[in-house]
Design a protein around this motif. Structure first.
Motif, PDB file in Angstrom:
ATOM      1  N   ASP A  11      43.984  33.869  45.489  1.00  0.00           N
ATOM      2  CA  ASP A  11      43.809  34.963  46.732  1.00  0.00           C
ATOM      3  C   ASP A  11      44.095  35.924  47.265  1.00  0.00           C
ATOM      4  O   ASP A  11      43.776  36.826  47.594  1.00  0.00           O
TER       5      ASP A  11
ATOM      6  N   ALA B 216      43.529  38.457  44.601  1.00  0.00           N
ATOM      7  CA  ALA B 216      42.258  39.010  45.304  1.00  0.00           C
ATOM      8  C   ALA B 216      42.388  40.193  46.255  1.00  0.00           C
ATOM      9  O   ALA B 216      41.411  41.085  46.318  1.00  0.00           O
ATOM     10  N   ASP B 217      42.916  39.742  47.119  1.00  0.00           N
ATOM     11  CA  ASP B 217      42.969  40.729  48.444  1.00  0.00           C
ATOM     12  C   ASP B 217      43.583  41.855  48.240  1.00  0.00           C
ATOM     13  O   ASP B 217      43.270  43.353  48.174  1.00  0.00           O
TER      14      ASP B 217
ATOM     15  N   THR C  74      36.439  40.673  42.919  1.00  0.00           N
ATOM     16  CA  THR C  74      37.848  40.125  43.755  1.00  0.00           C
ATOM     17  C   THR C  74      36.953  38.147  44.283  1.00  0.00           C
ATOM     18  O   THR C  74      37.141  37.828  44.636  1.00  0.00           O
ATOM     19  N   SER C  75      35.324  39.304  44.468  1.00  0.00           N
ATOM     20  CA  SER C  75      34.693  37.640  44.624  1.00  0.00           C
ATOM     21  C   SER C  75      35.256  36.288  43.915  1.00  0.00           C
ATOM     22  O   SER C  75      34.946  35.168  43.954  1.00  0.00           O
TER      23      SER C  75
ATOM     24  N   HIS D 129      37.783  35.512  41.924  1.00  0.00           N
ATOM     25  CA  HIS D 129      38.638  35.698  42.398  1.00  0.00           C
ATOM     26  C   HIS D 129      38.731  34.099  43.552  1.00  0.00           C
ATOM     27  O   HIS D 129      39.353  33.880  43.723  1.00  0.00           O
ATOM     28  N   HIS D 130      38.601  34.753  44.397  1.00  0.00           N
ATOM     29  CA  HIS D 130      37.776  34.203  45.445  1.00  0.00           C
ATOM     30  C   HIS D 130      37.277  32.648  45.149  1.00  0.00           C
ATOM     31  O   HIS D 130      37.569  31.689  45.934  1.00  0.00           O
TER      32      HIS D 130
END
Length: 178
Positions: free
Chosen positions: A97, A100-101, A113-114, A116-117
């Protein structure tokens, strides 16, 4: 009802036969209870086979308790290992997370990024299963401990009496059809 097993028409002697049954079996040298014997101390000395049986029974009794205790320890270790894996997966989910941030702050594509989340969320979903497994393993360890304690409580006195007593016990075959 026969008190011994029949083979070739003869009744094998046991320690619960009457004098007539012992005599009919052809083993008149084995006294039956009540034939001039007032106390159990007057019973005949051990036969060599009984010693082996008693030692084997004592070893079996001890092995059951040791194996139950070993299983309890193994289940506790499994529970701890699962809890350790749980902690590791939770840390991994936090790291993914966080990455990803960081990627989002660097204007990396939203699909990356989504993803990874989503991966971090999948990790967290598996944690519920891991937590349930760890709890189940801990409960099983307690059950193995209880089984060992109960086995010793139920049969410990019998095991001690069998080892300490000078009396012959019925052959295992006698109990097999009871």
């Amino acid at each position: 009802m026969s008190t011994g097993s029949e083979s070739g028409g003869a009744i094998e002697p046991t320690n619960v036969q009457s004098s007539a049954e012992v005599t009919a079996s052809g083993a008149s040298d084995l006294p039956a209870l009540g034939d001039g014997m007032d106390t159990p101390a007057d019973l005949p000395a051990e036969r060599s086979g009984r010693i082996v049986d008693v030692i084997a029974d004592a070893m079996t009794f001890t092995l059951v308790i040791v194996r139950l205790a070993t299983a309890a320890v193994a289940m506790r270790h499994l529970s701890q290992a699962v809890k350790g894996a749980y902690s590791y997966v939770e840390d991994c989910a936090k790291t993914v997370d966080g990455l990803a941030d960081v990627a989002a702050s660097l204007a990396v594509d939203d699909s990356v990024t989504s993803s990874h989340h989503d991966a971090a969320a999948t990790m967290r979903e598996s944690l519920a299963f891991a937590d349930a497994l760890a709890e189940e393993a801990a409960e099983m360890a307690t059950e193995f401990d209880n089984a060992a304690r109960d086995h010793e409580s139920d049969y410990g006195d019998v095991n001690e009496a069998m080892q300490a007593g000078p009396y012959d016990v019925a052959e295992r075959e006698w109990y097999s059809n009871r």
